[in-house]
Motif scaffolding. Structure first.
Motif, PDB file in Angstrom:
ATOM      1  N   CYS A 140      57.740  -7.945   6.627  1.00 21.09           N
ATOM      2  CA  CYS A 140      56.609  -7.072   6.908  1.00 21.09           C
ATOM      3  C   CYS A 140      57.089  -5.627   6.944  1.00 21.09           C
ATOM      4  N   ALA A 141      56.366  -4.745   6.275  1.00 14.15           N
ATOM      5  CA  ALA A 141      56.740  -3.332   6.206  1.00 14.15           C
ATOM      6  C   ALA A 141      56.499  -2.604   7.528  1.00 14.15           C
ATOM      7  N   ARG A 142      55.672  -3.146   8.419  1.00 16.82           N
ATOM      8  CA  ARG A 142      55.365  -2.483   9.691  1.00 16.82           C
ATOM      9  C   ARG A 142      56.243  -2.965  10.839  1.00 16.82           C
ATOM     10  N   CYS A 143      56.288  -4.266  11.077  1.00 14.25           N
ATOM     11  CA  CYS A 143      56.975  -4.783  12.270  1.00 14.25           C
ATOM     12  C   CYS A 143      58.301  -5.469  11.975  1.00 14.25           C
ATOM     13  N   GLY A 144      58.564  -5.770  10.706  1.00 10.64           N
ATOM     14  CA  GLY A 144      59.828  -6.408  10.354  1.00 10.64           C
ATOM     15  C   GLY A 144      59.809  -7.927  10.424  1.00 10.64           C
ATOM     16  N   ALA A 145      58.659  -8.515  10.723  1.00 10.65           N
ATOM     17  CA  ALA A 145      58.560  -9.981  10.737  1.00 10.65           C
ATOM     18  C   ALA A 145      58.891 -10.511   9.347  1.00 10.65           C
ATOM     19  N   SER A 146      59.457 -11.696   9.280  1.00  8.07           N
ATOM     20  CA  SER A 146      59.830 -12.227   7.976  1.00  8.07           C
ATOM     21  C   SER A 146      59.287 -13.630   7.784  1.00  8.07           C
ATOM     22  N   ALA A 147      59.167 -13.994   6.523  1.00 10.41           N
ATOM     23  CA  ALA A 147      58.696 -15.324   6.134  1.00 10.41           C
ATOM     24  C   ALA A 147      59.676 -15.882   5.115  1.00 10.41           C
TER      25      ALA A 147
ATOM     26  N   GLY B 209      39.760   1.520   4.804  1.00 16.50           N
ATOM     27  CA  GLY B 209      39.384   2.914   4.585  1.00 16.50           C
ATOM     28  C   GLY B 209      40.344   3.638   3.662  1.00 16.50           C
ATOM     29  N   ARG B 210      41.349   2.908   3.183  1.00 19.56           N
ATOM     30  CA  ARG B 210      42.367   3.444   2.277  1.00 19.56           C
ATOM     31  C   ARG B 210      43.079   4.670   2.854  1.00 19.56           C
ATOM     32  N   LEU B 211      43.292   4.638   4.181  1.00 25.14           N
ATOM     33  CA  LEU B 211      44.043   5.708   4.817  1.00 25.14           C
ATOM     34  C   LEU B 211      45.524   5.509   4.522  1.00 25.14           C
ATOM     35  N   ASP B 212      46.233   6.604   4.377  1.00 25.12           N
ATOM     36  CA  ASP B 212      47.665   6.546   4.120  1.00 25.12           C
ATOM     37  C   ASP B 212      48.363   5.809   5.261  1.00 25.12           C
ATOM     38  N   SER B 213      49.302   4.941   4.957  1.00 28.38           N
ATOM     39  CA  SER B 213      49.972   4.149   5.998  1.00 28.38           C
ATOM     40  C   SER B 213      50.741   5.032   6.983  1.00 28.38           C
ATOM     41  N   ASP B 214      51.108   6.246   6.593  1.00 27.48           N
ATOM     42  CA  ASP B 214      51.755   7.165   7.530  1.00 27.48           C
ATOM     43  C   ASP B 214      50.796   7.563   8.636  1.00 27.48           C
ATOM     44  N   TRP B 215      49.493   7.565   8.353  1.00 29.43           N
ATOM     45  CA  TRP B 215      48.497   7.931   9.342  1.00 29.43           C
ATOM     46  C   TRP B 215      48.365   6.877  10.412  1.00 29.43           C
ATOM     47  N   TRP B 216      48.404   5.586  10.032  1.00 29.95           N
ATOM     48  CA  TRP B 216      48.240   4.518  11.002  1.00 29.95           C
ATOM     49  C   TRP B 216      49.552   3.923  11.358  1.00 29.95           C
TER      50      TRP B 216
END
Length: 67
Positions: free
Chosen positions: A18-25, A60-67
Motif C-alpha cells: 500500500c502506498a499510504r500505510c505500507g500494508a502488504s499482500a 474528487g480526484r484530489l492530489d494524493s499529497d493533499w490527503w
C-alpha cells in the motif's frame, strides 16, 4: 498501441504494498478490494482500509499529497 503493458510476473516472494500505510499482500497481483492509482507515471496501490478512509478525496480526484 499507445499504452504500455506492465509485466506483472515476478519472483514468488513478490508482494504488493500500500502506498499510504505500507500494508502488504502476498503475490504480485493486489487483492480485488485494493485500489490502483496512476500518479506521476507509476502505479500505486491502496489497501482497502486506506481506500475507505480517503474515498471522497479519491473520487474528487484530489492530489494524493493533499490527503
Amino acid at each position: 498501441m499507445d499504452e504500455e503493458t506492465q509485466n506483472t510476473e515476478g519472483p514468488a516472494t513478490a508482494r504488493v504494498t500500500c502506498a499510504r500505510c505500507g500494508a502488504s499482500a502476498d503475490g504480485v497481483t493486489p487483492p480485488p478490494t485494493w485500489l490502483c492509482s496512476v500518479e506521476k507515471g507509476g502505479r500505486q496501490y491502496l489497501c482497502e482500509a486506506c481506500a475507505r478512509t480517503h474515498i471522497r478525496a479519491i473520487e474528487g480526484r484530489l492530489d494524493s499529497d493533499w490527503w
